[in-house]
Design a protein around this motif. Structure first.
Motif, PDB file in Angstrom:
ATOM      1  N   HIS A 101       0.840  -1.214   0.000  1.00  0.00           N
ATOM      2  CA  HIS A 101       0.000   0.000   0.000  1.00  0.00           C
ATOM      3  C   HIS A 101       0.869   1.255   0.000  1.00  0.00           C
ATOM      4  O   HIS A 101       0.692   2.166  -0.817  1.00  0.00           O
ATOM      5  N   TRP A 102       1.832   1.309   0.930  1.00  0.00           N
ATOM      6  CA  TRP A 102       2.664   2.505   1.045  1.00  0.00           C
ATOM      7  C   TRP A 102       3.661   2.637  -0.098  1.00  0.00           C
ATOM      8  O   TRP A 102       3.910   3.734  -0.600  1.00  0.00           O
ATOM      9  N   LEU A 103       4.236   1.514  -0.535  1.00  0.00           N
ATOM     10  CA  LEU A 103       5.164   1.557  -1.673  1.00  0.00           C
ATOM     11  C   LEU A 103       4.473   2.080  -2.924  1.00  0.00           C
ATOM     12  O   LEU A 103       4.985   2.974  -3.615  1.00  0.00           O
ATOM     13  N   ILE A 104       3.303   1.514  -3.219  1.00  0.00           N
ATOM     14  CA  ILE A 104       2.568   1.912  -4.423  1.00  0.00           C
ATOM     15  C   ILE A 104       2.097   3.356  -4.296  1.00  0.00           C
ATOM     16  O   ILE A 104       2.207   4.142  -5.238  1.00  0.00           O
ATOM     17  N   GLY A 105       1.575   3.720  -3.127  1.00  0.00           N
ATOM     18  CA  GLY A 105       1.093   5.082  -2.931  1.00  0.00           C
ATOM     19  C   GLY A 105       2.185   6.123  -3.115  1.00  0.00           C
ATOM     20  O   GLY A 105       2.006   7.119  -3.834  1.00  0.00           O
ATOM     21  N   ILE A 106       3.330   5.886  -2.499  1.00  0.00           N
ATOM     22  CA  ILE A 106       4.454   6.830  -2.618  1.00  0.00           C
ATOM     23  C   ILE A 106       4.958   6.868  -4.061  1.00  0.00           C
ATOM     24  O   ILE A 106       5.255   7.947  -4.600  1.00  0.00           O
ATOM     25  N   ALA A 107       5.053   5.701  -4.701  1.00  0.00           N
ATOM     26  CA  ALA A 107       5.543   5.647  -6.083  1.00  0.00           C
ATOM     27  C   ALA A 107       4.600   6.388  -7.033  1.00  0.00           C
ATOM     28  O   ALA A 107       5.051   7.106  -7.933  1.00  0.00           O
ATOM     29  N   ILE A 108       3.294   6.243  -6.834  1.00  0.00           N
ATOM     30  CA  ILE A 108       2.327   6.931  -7.701  1.00  0.00           C
ATOM     31  C   ILE A 108       2.430   8.440  -7.532  1.00  0.00           C
ATOM     32  O   ILE A 108       2.442   9.195  -8.513  1.00  0.00           O
ATOM     33  N   VAL A 150       5.577  -0.032 -10.799  1.00  0.00           N
ATOM     34  CA  VAL A 150       4.276   0.127 -10.129  1.00  0.00           C
ATOM     35  C   VAL A 150       3.259  -0.850 -10.714  1.00  0.00           C
ATOM     36  O   VAL A 150       2.474  -1.463  -9.974  1.00  0.00           O
ATOM     37  N   PHE A 151       3.264  -1.014 -12.033  1.00  0.00           N
ATOM     38  CA  PHE A 151       2.347  -1.950 -12.696  1.00  0.00           C
ATOM     39  C   PHE A 151       2.521  -3.366 -12.133  1.00  0.00           C
ATOM     40  O   PHE A 151       1.546  -4.059 -11.830  1.00  0.00           O
ATOM     41  N   LEU A 152       3.773  -3.790 -11.955  1.00  0.00           N
ATOM     42  CA  LEU A 152       4.046  -5.115 -11.399  1.00  0.00           C
ATOM     43  C   LEU A 152       3.621  -5.199  -9.932  1.00  0.00           C
ATOM     44  O   LEU A 152       3.047  -6.209  -9.497  1.00  0.00           O
ATOM     45  N   LEU A 153       3.891  -4.138  -9.169  1.00  0.00           N
ATOM     46  CA  LEU A 153       3.509  -4.117  -7.749  1.00  0.00           C
ATOM     47  C   LEU A 153       1.995  -4.131  -7.581  1.00  0.00           C
ATOM     48  O   LEU A 153       1.469  -4.780  -6.659  1.00  0.00           O
ATOM     49  N   VAL A 154       1.281  -3.429  -8.451  1.00  0.00           N
ATOM     50  CA  VAL A 154      -0.188  -3.430  -8.389  1.00  0.00           C
ATOM     51  C   VAL A 154      -0.719  -4.830  -8.677  1.00  0.00           C
ATOM     52  O   VAL A 154      -1.664  -5.296  -8.033  1.00  0.00           O
ATOM     53  N   GLY A 155      -0.105  -5.518  -9.637  1.00  0.00           N
ATOM     54  CA  GLY A 155      -0.505  -6.906  -9.904  1.00  0.00           C
ATOM     55  C   GLY A 155      -0.320  -7.774  -8.675  1.00  0.00           C
ATOM     56  O   GLY A 155      -1.197  -8.586  -8.337  1.00  0.00           O
TER      57      GLY A 155
END
Length: 199
Positions: A15-22, A78-83
């Motif tokens: 959650h935090w990795l994707i949020g910060i990256a976005i 991010v695309f891979l992390l969201v998957g």
């Protein structure tokens, strides 16, 4: 597995990795689009012209090319992390919303989360398709991943789709953050603890 009080540690970290990256991608996208096209090719980049850190490139490139490639690389990550996040979400039931929430609040929360997931897939997917139909293709931190198909019509379509999905996503993120503040400061139901890294 049903963690009824908190999300799992993997879900919290993602959650935090994707949020910060976005959020970083939004800032980077704004920054790189302001850079002029063309310019001299260089082998060293002063990161964001702050004088704090320089990156030495293996191959000479313009500043614009460097930042676009960086944006693509982080976006693909991010695309891979969201998957991975979607897979984890399907395998692990999230904690229930607080009983203190009204029915309409729960419906809005569930709807917003579903839209967030949808836009977190669509935004990097449209970016990936933009890259695919450009003449440059995708290099993930200098590693070739996809060749460029050089189709200007499809590239322009997906550029517009990428910008539209980014706009919707930033609005949803704003709504999500506003809801967190409401729960913490007004409702005082401590809902943020469910996603806290420090427990």
């Amino acid at each position: 597995m049903n963690n009824t009080i908190r999300y799992t540690k993997v879900a919290i970290i993602l959650h935090w990795l994707i949020g910060i990256a976005i959020l970083a991608l939004f800032a980077l996208g704004w920054y790189m689009n302001e850079l002029p096209k063309g310019g001299d090719k260089i082998t060293s980049i002063d990161l964001f012209d702050l004088g704090l850190y320089s990156i030495h490139l293996a191959e000479a490139a313009t500043s614009r090319t460097f930042y676009f490639n960086l944006h693509k690389s982080i976006g693909f990550t991010v695309f891979l992390l969201v998957g991975l996040r979607l897979y984890w979400r399907l395998m692990h039931r999230p904690p229930a919303l607080p009983d203190s929430m009204k029915r309409w609040e729960k419906v809005l929360a569930h709807g917003t989360h579903h839209l967030l997931y949808l836009m977190m897939v669509l935004m990097p997917a449209t970016g990936l398709l933009t890259t695919l139909y450009s003449k440059y293709g995708l290099h993930w931190f200098s590693v070739p991943v996809l060749p460029g198909l050089d189709n200007a019509g499809l590239r322009d379509f997906f550029v517009d789709a990428h910008e539209f999905s980014a706009t919707i996503l930033i609005l949803l993120i704003g709504l999500h953050i506003a809801a967190v503040f409401k729960h913490q400061l007004i409702d005082k139901d401590n809902i943020l603890k469910r996603m806290s890294l420090f427990q």
